[in-house]
Design a protein around this motif. Structure first.
Motif, short mmCIF file in Angstrom:
data_model
loop_
_atom_site.label_atom_id
_atom_site.label_comp_id
_atom_site.label_asym_id
_atom_site.label_seq_id
_atom_site.Cartn_x
_atom_site.Cartn_y
_atom_site.Cartn_z
N PRO A 217 22.68 -69.02 -50.01
CA PRO A 217 23.19 -68.96 -51.34
C PRO A 217 23.52 -70.39 -51.96
O PRO A 217 24.01 -71.29 -51.18
N GLY A 218 22.87 -70.60 -53.04
CA GLY A 218 23.12 -71.89 -53.81
C GLY A 218 22.24 -72.95 -53.31
O GLY A 218 22.35 -74.05 -54.00
N GLU A 219 21.06 -72.92 -52.62
CA GLU A 219 20.25 -73.78 -52.30
C GLU A 219 19.11 -73.86 -53.24
O GLU A 219 17.77 -73.68 -53.17
N HIS A 220 19.59 -74.12 -54.69
CA HIS A 220 18.91 -74.09 -55.79
C HIS A 220 17.64 -75.09 -55.77
O HIS A 220 16.43 -75.08 -56.02
N ARG A 242 30.92 -49.21 -53.82
CA ARG A 242 32.12 -48.63 -53.37
C ARG A 242 32.85 -48.91 -52.27
O ARG A 242 32.02 -49.96 -51.35
N GLY A 243 33.97 -48.87 -51.87
CA GLY A 243 34.65 -49.25 -50.61
C GLY A 243 34.66 -50.75 -50.54
O GLY A 243 35.02 -51.37 -51.52
N ALA A 244 34.34 -51.15 -49.27
CA ALA A 244 34.13 -52.54 -49.34
C ALA A 244 33.27 -53.31 -50.12
O ALA A 244 33.44 -54.76 -50.37
N LEU A 245 32.35 -52.79 -50.54
CA LEU A 245 31.37 -53.28 -51.46
C LEU A 245 31.76 -53.31 -52.99
O LEU A 245 31.11 -53.87 -53.80
N ALA A 246 33.14 -52.83 -53.12
CA ALA A 246 33.53 -52.96 -54.52
C ALA A 246 33.71 -54.42 -54.95
O ALA A 246 33.91 -54.76 -56.10
N ILE A 247 33.67 -55.39 -54.04
CA ILE A 247 34.04 -56.83 -54.29
C ILE A 247 32.57 -57.39 -54.41
O ILE A 247 32.75 -58.78 -54.59
N ALA A 248 31.51 -56.78 -54.25
CA ALA A 248 30.02 -57.49 -54.30
C ALA A 248 30.13 -58.30 -55.33
O ALA A 248 29.49 -59.45 -55.15
N HIS A 252 30.85 -64.36 -54.03
CA HIS A 252 30.60 -65.68 -54.06
C HIS A 252 31.96 -66.52 -53.98
O HIS A 252 31.98 -67.73 -53.74
N LEU A 253 32.95 -65.76 -54.53
CA LEU A 253 34.33 -66.40 -54.61
C LEU A 253 35.01 -66.29 -53.30
O LEU A 253 36.08 -67.00 -53.25
N ILE A 254 34.58 -65.63 -52.38
CA ILE A 254 35.45 -65.60 -51.19
C ILE A 254 35.02 -66.66 -49.91
O ILE A 254 33.97 -66.29 -49.39
N PRO A 255 35.84 -67.41 -49.63
CA PRO A 255 35.23 -68.35 -48.75
C PRO A 255 34.55 -67.79 -47.48
O PRO A 255 33.50 -68.34 -47.04
N LEU A 256 35.10 -66.77 -46.81
CA LEU A 256 34.58 -66.55 -45.56
C LEU A 256 33.23 -65.85 -45.60
O LEU A 256 32.31 -65.87 -44.65
N ILE A 257 33.11 -65.23 -46.72
CA ILE A 257 31.60 -64.27 -46.94
C ILE A 257 30.72 -65.10 -47.78
O ILE A 257 29.55 -64.67 -47.86
N ARG A 258 31.15 -66.19 -48.41
CA ARG A 258 30.16 -66.94 -49.17
C ARG A 258 28.93 -67.02 -48.86
O ARG A 258 28.00 -66.96 -49.46
#
Ligand SMILES: C[S@@+](CC[C@H](N)C(=O)[O-])C[C@H]1O[C@@H](n2cnc3c(N)ncnc32)[C@H](O)[C@@H]1O
Length: 271
Positions: A217-220, A242-248, A252-258
């Motif tokens: 992500p971000g390698e523009h 839904r569920g865990a993907l409600a944050i989809a 990009h704002l969550i450091p661990l999964i960014r």
């Protein structure tokens, strides 16, 4: 009961059945995020052991599809009567989800895939046509009516190509379709490396072919460097799931999964 259509594909072309199944699994749910009755009809009519794909990826796949659909609809609102080119479209049913009655649609895929697509989703010229050939053989470009604008969609294709092939394809599109747009999705480097080592889906009934081209992500800048005719590169956000993907949309704002996200990117070509 009507006889089912036998479909025998291998390697990368077989992956189109995986995507089709994922869309159908999601579309069958009472709380479906994606409406895709034609995908359900196709899965019901094809003789193939779809269960081997499992259902773990279906919601994520549907979110990716919704993201591409949103961008295609945006393009059609801005450029009524424009042309959408689906490179490596497989049995995507996107035309039927987004058709505004004016869009021109060109599908380009390998001959063995096009043979299946033409049997199950026959062409309806002049608005919907299918060409048999590799996206890497740029002859398809001569078939594109660019008068009202062009959007090229490469959903689920580029990770199966080699890095030099991806670069030359995007550069050629940027050179030829001035003012146009290309949509792509990618797998991050770490995931692609694991797929090449055979570390993904160990023991599962289905092993997808290895992913060769990857992008974090971000390698523009990497994409911009493909061609001086690239005017801009933008990350697209998945819709809310839904569920865990409600944050989809906010992943990009969550450091661990960014860095673990599979980027979906819009590439704009200079006019
Ligand atoms: C993962 S499937 C994606 C299908 C569809 N875009 C979707 O999302 O459902 C990959 C597709 O790429 C096609 N493909 C692979 N190499 C290709 C190439 N060089 N040119 C055109 N299509 C190709 C395969 O035949 C297959 O339809």
């Amino acid at each position: 009961m009507a006889e089912k259509t036998r479909v025998e594909l291998e390697g990368v072309p077989e992956t189109l059945l995986w995507n089709l199944y994922n869309r159908a699994v999601e579309a069958r749910r009472a709380d479906a995020l994606l409406r895709d009755p034609l995908a359900v009809e196709l899965v019901d009519g094809i003789d193939y052991p779809f269960e081997r794909f499992g259902e773990q990826m279906s919601q994520w796949h549907a979110l990716r599809v919704l993201c591409f659909d949103r961008e295609v609809r945006r393009f059609l609102r801005a450029r009524p009567g424009g042309t959408v080119v689906g490179l490596g479209e497989g049995l995507e049913t996107q035309f039927w989800r987004v058709d505004d009655g004016r869009v021109r649609w060109l599908t380009v895929d390998l001959p063995e895939t096009v043979e299946v697509r033409r049997r199950l989703l026959p062409d309806d010229p002049p608005r919907r046509r299918t060409l048999a050939g590799s996206a890497l053989d740029f002859a398809w470009m001569d078939e594109v009516d660019a008068a009202e604008g062009v959007l090229i969609s490469t959903q689920g294709l580029l990770m199966y190509l080699r890095p030099a092939e991806v670069e030359s394809l995007i550069a050629a599109c940027a050179e030829r379709f001035r003012g146009g747009t290309l949509l792509l999705d990618a797998v991050p480097h770490g995931l692609a490396e694991r797929s090449r080592r055979g570390d993904l889906a160990k023991g599962a009934a289905y092993q997808a072919p290895p992913w060769h081209w990857s992008l974090d992500p971000g390698e523009h800048e990497k994409i911009k460097a493909f061609s001086p005719h690239i005017a801009g590169v933008r990350d697209l956000r998945l819709p809310r799931g839904r569920g865990a993907l409600a944050i989809a949309p906010w992943a990009h704002l969550i450091p661990l999964i960014r860095k673990l996200r599979m980027p979906i990117v819009e590439v704009r070509f200079a006019g």
